[in-house]
Design an enzyme around this catalytic site. Structure first.
Site, PDB file in Angstrom:
ATOM      1  N   LYS A  91       0.838  -1.199   0.000  1.00  0.00           N
ATOM      2  CA  LYS A  91       0.000   0.000   0.000  1.00  0.00           C
ATOM      3  C   LYS A  91       0.872   1.247   0.000  1.00  0.00           C
ATOM      4  O   LYS A  91       1.857   1.328   0.737  1.00  0.00           O
ATOM      5  CB  LYS A  91      -0.916  -0.012   1.232  1.00  0.00           C
ATOM      6  CG  LYS A  91      -1.934   1.131   1.288  1.00  0.00           C
ATOM      7  CD  LYS A  91      -2.830   0.984   2.516  1.00  0.00           C
ATOM      8  CE  LYS A  91      -3.895   2.070   2.590  1.00  0.00           C
ATOM      9  NZ  LYS A  91      -4.764   1.909   3.779  1.00  0.00           N
ATOM     10  N   SER A 166      -9.760   2.348   2.981  1.00  0.00           N
ATOM     11  CA  SER A 166      -8.922   3.089   2.063  1.00  0.00           C
ATOM     12  C   SER A 166      -7.994   2.209   1.239  1.00  0.00           C
ATOM     13  O   SER A 166      -7.442   2.639   0.235  1.00  0.00           O
ATOM     14  CB  SER A 166      -8.055   4.081   2.856  1.00  0.00           C
ATOM     15  OG  SER A 166      -7.141   3.399   3.710  1.00  0.00           O
ATOM     16  N   SER A 190      -9.732  -0.328   7.153  1.00  0.00           N
ATOM     17  CA  SER A 190      -9.232  -0.150   5.787  1.00  0.00           C
ATOM     18  C   SER A 190      -8.534  -1.358   5.194  1.00  0.00           C
ATOM     19  O   SER A 190      -8.131  -1.320   4.036  1.00  0.00           O
ATOM     20  CB  SER A 190      -8.280   1.052   5.731  1.00  0.00           C
ATOM     21  OG  SER A 190      -8.995   2.249   5.945  1.00  0.00           O
TER      22      SER A 190
END
Length: 526
Positions: A91, A166, A190
């Site tokens: 990420k 997210s 997330s």
């Protein structure tokens, strides 16, 4: 894509690792297969857009090193990590030397970190080829991955829908077979919520069990790095790799890393007390989500688990408390992005050139609307005269939630709920209603407020879209969540086969259905 490559990328990470150790495949071939898959489905007509940056050269170099070590044999080969040679995505909130780290924001466009996050150091030491950095809501602020400055990410199950957020980029990459493993961060769900919406397994470790050093902070008391995978075994193997004490993280826990893979392999719920959280079902949850949830309960009960209901009355206030604590901490953490020290700098037009004016111009252009909204909310909650009424009160609610969990775990070994009240919704559907977007996190937020571990596993389909089932366990008892999650995974696979094998095909020839927020990959303010 050849038939061999097609089959190769659909192996589990554990299966890939076993074939690598046996010499049946090479890491170079495996890594190249995933790079080819990224080329095929991440851009162009399919446009999953899971990746913000692909590091093919570095990934293939690492893969070649692993192959060379295994070919030579000896002590160095014997010392290789079990996952050595298995590719992974990271990420883009986690700093990575030699690759851009943008946090999905124009504020950090093109920024190159001078150091690695602790988890990245561990990946490199274990010789997992890093395929690249995945898309996210800007600074991890969002539940849909629609708030990135570099364009939306699409759900591989239906490219007109969101992949969750997210960390939608990491989840979509794994769901679309662009990577067998990925790292995400979980502040209010997330990792778990995108897992639910893309049919992947997402784990939020006990707070402090995985170092946060090198993860760009949003809310420091809530953030946690964790694994994204297609099976509980794969998630457990990655979780074990990245876990452990880190002296560079003041919140890092000491002690041994739990034997999560062992818990997965011995998945048996006979005699396990599983608590159904009264407050995390019913109104606001889609009918299909609740149907899959109750089917999961029936399967667990039939396998010998004891199903009990637990009452957590303070959960009613969890969403409100979170959306005061998180923005407050975020407004403090994001103060460092001022246009002076690093990152984007926008000079004001006309007038004197002062630090205050440079900061104002930079933050106005560099931050997106959702980030600005949360900074304003957090700054207000921390302001003189309002601190006790808002932030202080939210922290008191947090204590009550922790006490509710403590009471619940006297009645149950693990807790269960739907991961998200809905399946993935269409892109753009909630653009004009931030509060509706925030409600997607209602089931995942309590775990972050209490610091306990959570795991989301696929629980079937509703309207052709994945539904997630969440297991929660006491602090440091991550293995319990993995044990229960693996048991449910096994029970459901017995009926339908592996869930990830049901994912729809994506090909270069797929037609991209018209949807809002077309792949505008230009950063905000450009």
């Amino acid at each position: 894509m050849t038939t061999h490559t097609h089959e190769l990328i659909r192996l589990t990470a554990a299966e890939m690792a076993a074939k690598l150790r046996a010499g049946e495949i090479t890491s170079v071939a495996l890594t190249q297969a995933h790079l080819d898959r990224i080329d095929t489905v991440d851009g162009g007509e399919v446009g999953i857009h899971a990746f913000l940056h692909v590091s093919a050269e570095e990934a293939l170099r690492t893969a070649a090193e692993v192959d060379a070590i295994r070919t030579t044999g000896g002590a160095e080969a014997d010392a290789l990590h079990p996952l050595a040679g298995v590719p992974i995505a990271v990420k883009d909130l986690i700093v990575t030397e030699g690759q851009p780290t943008t946090a999905g924001s124009a504020m950090l466009q093109g920024w190159m970190s001078p150091y690695d996050a602790t988890v990245v150091t561990k990946l490199r030491a274990a010789k997992l080829p890093i395929l690249g950095k995945t898309n996210l809501d800007e600074f991890a602020m969002g539940s849909s991955t629609e708030h990135s400055a570099y364009g939306v990410t699409r759900n591989p199950w239906d490219i007109t829908r969101i992949p969750g957020g997210s960390g939608g980029g990491s989840a979509a990459a794994v769901a679309a077979f662009e990577a067998p493993l990925a790292l995400g961060t979980d502040t209010g769900g997330s990792i778990r919520q995108p897992g639910a919406m893309t049919g992947t397994v997402g784990g939020k470790p006990t707070y402090g069990a995985v170092s946060r050093y090198g993860a760009i902070a949003m809310a420091s008391s809530l953030d946690q790095i964790g694994p994204v995978a297609r099976t509980t075994e794969d998630a457990a193997l990655l979780h074990e790799l990245i876990a452990g004490h880190d002296p560079r993280d003041s919140t890092s826990l000491s002690g041994e890393v739990p034997a999560l893979a062992e818990a997965v392999r011995s998945a048996d719920v006979s005699g396990l007390r599983i608590g159904v959280i009264k407050q995390l079902q019913g109104e606001g949850y889609q009918e299909g989500v609740l149907a899959r949830f109750h089917e999961a309960l029936d399967a667990l009960r039939a396998a010998g688990a004891e199903i009990v209901e637990v009452d957590c009355p303070s959960f009613e206030y969890a969403l409100g408390a979170y959306y005061l604590i998180m923005p407050s901490e975020a407004s403090s953490n994001l103060a460092k992005f001022d246009g002076v020290r690093y990152g984007t700098r926008v000079l004001p037009e006309g007038g004197p050139l002062t630090i205050e004016r440079v900061m104002g111009s930079t933050r106005a252009a560099g931050f997106g609307d959702e980030v600005k909204r949360r900074i304003i909310l957090g700054t207000y909650a921390l302001s003189a005269g309002y601190y006790d009424a808002y932030y202080g009160s939210a922290q008191k609610v947090r204590t009550l939630i922790q006490q509710d969990f403590d009471a619940a775990f006297t009645k149950a070994d693990v807790l269960i709920s739907p991961t998200s009240p809905t399946v993935a919704f269409p892109l753009g559907e909630k653009d004009d209603d931030p509060l509706a977007m925030y409600l997607n996190d209602v089931a995942t937020i309590p775990a972050n407020l209490a610091g306990i571990p959570g795991l989301s596993v696929p629980g079937g389909l509703s309207e052709g879209l994945p539904v997630g089932i969440q297991f929660l366990a006491p602090i440091r008892e991550d293995a319990r969540a993995y044990r229960a999650g693996a048991a449910l995974e096994k029970l459901l696979a017995h009926k339908t086969g592996p869930f990830w094998a049901q994912a729809p095909e994506l090909s270069e020839a797929s037609e991209l259905t018209q949807a809002p927020a077309e792949a505008a990959a230009q950063p905000a303010g450009k």
